[in-house]
Design a protein around this motif. Structure first.
Motif, short mmCIF file in Angstrom:
data_model
loop_
_atom_site.label_atom_id
_atom_site.label_comp_id
_atom_site.label_asym_id
_atom_site.label_seq_id
_atom_site.Cartn_x
_atom_site.Cartn_y
_atom_site.Cartn_z
N TRP A 1 0.86 -1.17 0.00
CA TRP A 1 0.00 0.00 0.00
C TRP A 1 0.91 1.24 0.00
CZ3 TRP A 1 -1.21 -4.10 3.49
CH2 TRP A 1 -2.31 -4.87 3.07
N ASP A 2 0.36 2.41 0.12
CA ASP A 2 1.15 3.63 0.04
C ASP A 2 2.19 3.68 1.15
OD1 ASP A 2 2.10 6.19 -0.45
OD2 ASP A 2 0.48 7.15 0.65
N GLY A 3 3.46 3.46 0.78
CA GLY A 3 4.55 3.54 1.74
C GLY A 3 4.60 2.40 2.74
N VAL A 4 3.85 1.33 2.51
CA VAL A 4 3.81 0.21 3.44
C VAL A 4 3.92 -1.10 2.65
CG1 VAL A 4 2.46 -1.02 5.20
CG2 VAL A 4 2.31 1.47 5.03
N VAL A 5 4.78 -2.00 3.14
CA VAL A 5 4.86 -3.35 2.59
C VAL A 5 4.58 -4.33 3.73
CG1 VAL A 5 6.35 -5.10 1.57
CG2 VAL A 5 6.50 -2.74 0.78
N ALA A 6 3.58 -5.19 3.53
CA ALA A 6 3.20 -6.20 4.51
C ALA A 6 3.67 -7.56 4.01
CB ALA A 6 1.69 -6.20 4.73
N ASP A 7 4.53 -8.23 4.78
CA ASP A 7 5.05 -9.56 4.44
C ASP A 7 4.46 -10.58 5.39
OD1 ASP A 7 6.64 -8.56 2.41
OD2 ASP A 7 8.41 -8.36 3.68
N LEU A 8 3.87 -11.63 4.85
CA LEU A 8 3.33 -12.72 5.65
C LEU A 8 4.23 -13.93 5.49
CD1 LEU A 8 0.99 -13.81 7.42
CD2 LEU A 8 -0.17 -14.47 5.29
N TRP A 9 4.85 -14.35 6.61
CA TRP A 9 5.81 -15.44 6.59
C TRP A 9 5.27 -16.64 7.37
CZ3 TRP A 9 10.26 -14.88 3.79
CH2 TRP A 9 10.68 -13.58 3.49
N PRO B 1 17.12 0.22 7.33
CA PRO B 1 17.05 1.69 7.43
C PRO B 1 15.62 2.20 7.58
CG PRO B 1 17.35 1.06 5.15
CD PRO B 1 17.42 -0.21 5.94
N ASP B 2 14.65 1.28 7.57
CA ASP B 2 13.25 1.66 7.70
C ASP B 2 12.65 0.97 8.93
OD1 ASP B 2 13.17 2.97 5.02
OD2 ASP B 2 13.51 0.90 4.35
N PRO B 3 11.72 1.63 9.62
CA PRO B 3 11.09 1.02 10.79
C PRO B 3 10.15 -0.11 10.38
CG PRO B 3 10.07 3.14 10.32
CD PRO B 3 11.22 3.00 9.36
N ARG B 4 9.84 -0.99 11.35
CA ARG B 4 8.94 -2.10 11.05
C ARG B 4 8.26 -2.59 12.31
NH1 ARG B 4 14.06 -3.63 11.37
NH2 ARG B 4 14.69 -5.66 12.25
N LEU B 5 7.13 -3.24 12.10
CA LEU B 5 6.37 -3.87 13.18
C LEU B 5 6.32 -5.36 12.91
CD1 LEU B 5 4.54 -3.53 15.73
CD2 LEU B 5 2.60 -3.46 14.15
N PHE B 6 6.68 -6.15 13.92
CA PHE B 6 6.70 -7.61 13.84
C PHE B 6 5.57 -8.14 14.72
CE2 PHE B 6 8.08 -11.40 16.23
CZ PHE B 6 8.30 -12.31 15.21
N ILE B 7 4.67 -8.95 14.14
CA ILE B 7 3.54 -9.50 14.89
C ILE B 7 3.53 -11.01 14.75
CG2 ILE B 7 1.04 -9.51 15.21
CD1 ILE B 7 0.90 -6.79 13.91
N VAL B 8 3.59 -11.72 15.88
CA VAL B 8 3.48 -13.18 15.88
C VAL B 8 2.02 -13.54 15.65
CG1 VAL B 8 3.66 -15.27 17.26
CG2 VAL B 8 5.46 -13.53 17.39
N LEU B 9 1.78 -14.46 14.70
CA LEU B 9 0.42 -14.92 14.42
C LEU B 9 0.16 -16.32 14.96
CD1 LEU B 9 0.25 -13.68 10.72
CD2 LEU B 9 -0.74 -12.55 12.72
N ASP C 1 5.25 -9.05 9.05
CA ASP C 1 6.18 -7.93 9.13
C ASP C 1 5.58 -6.75 8.36
OD1 ASP C 1 8.05 -9.36 10.55
OD2 ASP C 1 9.25 -9.89 8.80
N LEU C 2 5.46 -5.62 9.03
CA LEU C 2 5.00 -4.39 8.37
C LEU C 2 6.19 -3.43 8.27
CD1 LEU C 2 1.52 -3.66 9.99
CD2 LEU C 2 1.97 -4.43 7.66
N HIS C 3 6.71 -3.26 7.07
CA HIS C 3 7.78 -2.30 6.80
C HIS C 3 7.13 -1.03 6.27
CE1 HIS C 3 10.81 -5.63 6.79
NE2 HIS C 3 9.79 -6.32 6.32
N PHE C 4 7.61 0.13 6.73
CA PHE C 4 6.96 1.35 6.25
C PHE C 4 7.95 2.50 6.13
CE2 PHE C 4 6.44 1.14 10.82
CZ PHE C 4 6.73 2.41 11.27
N LEU D 1 4.29 7.95 6.39
CA LEU D 1 3.50 8.00 7.63
C LEU D 1 3.19 9.45 8.00
CD1 LEU D 1 2.51 5.67 9.42
CD2 LEU D 1 4.33 6.22 11.01
N THR D 2 4.15 10.32 7.81
CA THR D 2 3.93 11.74 8.08
C THR D 2 2.87 12.31 7.14
OG1 THR D 2 6.22 11.98 8.85
CG2 THR D 2 5.05 13.99 8.25
N ARG D 3 2.91 11.89 5.88
CA ARG D 3 1.89 12.34 4.93
C ARG D 3 0.50 11.88 5.36
NH1 ARG D 3 5.41 10.35 0.97
NH2 ARG D 3 3.96 8.64 0.50
N ARG D 4 0.41 10.69 5.90
CA ARG D 4 -0.89 10.15 6.30
C ARG D 4 -1.53 10.98 7.41
NH1 ARG D 4 -1.83 4.64 4.91
NH2 ARG D 4 -0.05 3.69 3.86
#
Length: 296
Positions: A25-33, A48-56, A106-109, A114-117
């Motif tokens: 999506w705009d400025g966001v890549v969601a990876d499902l592993w 060099p980019d922030p990310r959120l890691f979520i255990v499923l 993994d959500l890389h953004f 994010l500032t634009r949003r």
């Protein structure tokens, strides 16, 4: 221009099952592993980019552990929907204890996206606060829906995914509805000097907002706002300014190549150092050094 994650990883003992599934999506890549894990699986990651890691999902009687590389203390992900937020440029290590499979999102953004949003409602200081192994039911709910969208063979319209990531980030970073600007109280001079001296002394290291708040005797939010009111920049920006001065000193002493100096100064790479340096000095490091040599 589309955002592309640039995470570097060194892993062993992990094997991807069924291939990577992802959405953009705009400025966001969601990876499902979905990965199987050997007994001593481990890894090292930096981006060099922030990310959120979520255990499923976790299969086995154990945990997936994460730690900041410099801290030495692992934090355990032992149940579904535990998560970690990892700021840009922070190296982390992982290890597996007693698991044979883990499924995670993994959500890389992109920080600029994010500032634009969110505009003025977004406090950028929140991007620099590491949060390893925490739980948030609302973020987990949105993360689960994003993961389902990644795994779907019949994906929904992009506006659906955009709304999910907007809602997740608004909750993750406590984005408030913008209000009229109000005057912030600046730090008293003694406390300000205490913080600036600390940042200058430790500028090549990782500095947490919590450490500065302890020194100031204020909450993290109050410390950040009061520091910016006194200096015109948030603490992290002041740290980058201090690093830039150190880089100038290293170049004057011919302390190594620009790549060596970037690594010694704590930057992700030479390109990262160049962007920060130019934002303060107005020139690239190479151009600044050349100009100083001409003065000699």
């Amino acid at each position: 221009m589309n955002f592309i994650p640039r995470m570097e990883s060194r892993i062993q003992g992990f094997s991807v099952q069924g291939g990577l599934k992802w959405r953009v999506w705009d400025g966001v890549v969601a990876d499902l592993w979905d990965v199987s894990c050997s007994k001593h699986a481990e890894g090292r990651y930096i981006s060099p980019d922030p990310r959120l890691f979520i255990v499923l999902e976790l299969d086995g009687d154990g945990a997936f552990d994460l730690r900041e590389e410099a801290s030495g203390k692992f934090r355990q992900h032992q149940r579904p929907f535990s998560m970690s937020y990892i700021p840009a440029g922070l190296p982390v290590n992982s290890r597996v204890e007693g698991l044979h499979r883990i499924k995670h999102l993994d959500l890389h953004f992109d920080e600029a996206a994010l500032t634009r949003r969110f505009g003025r409602g977004f406090e950028r200081d929140a991007l620099h606060e590491t949060r390893l192994q925490f739980h948030d039911d609302t973020v987990a709910a949105f993360g689960g829906l994003i993961a389902a969208e990644c795994g779907s063979s019949n994906p929904t319209h992009d506006l659906y995914g955009e709304s999910l990531v907007n809602a997740l980030f608004a909750k993750l970073f406590s984005v408030k509805r913008p209000s009229e600007p109000r005057r912030r109280m600046a730090l008293p001079s003694r406390r300000l000097r205490l913080l600036t001296d600390y940042i200058d002394a430790h500028c090549l290291e990782t500095i947490r907002l919590a450490d500065l708040a302890n020194l100031a005797g204020l909450s993290e939010s109050a410390t950040s706002h009061a520091f910016k009111a006194a200096t015109g920049m948030p603490p992290h920006r002041w740290q980058m300014y201090a690093r830039t001065r150190r880089v100038q000193d290293m170049m004057l002493r011919n302390a190594g190549s620009l790549a060596d100096i970037a690594e010694a100064a704590g930057f992700f790479d030479q390109a990262h150092m160049t962007r920060v340096f130019k934002s303060f000095v107005g020139l690239t490091p190479a151009a600044w050094k050349k100009g100083r040599a001409g003065l000699g």
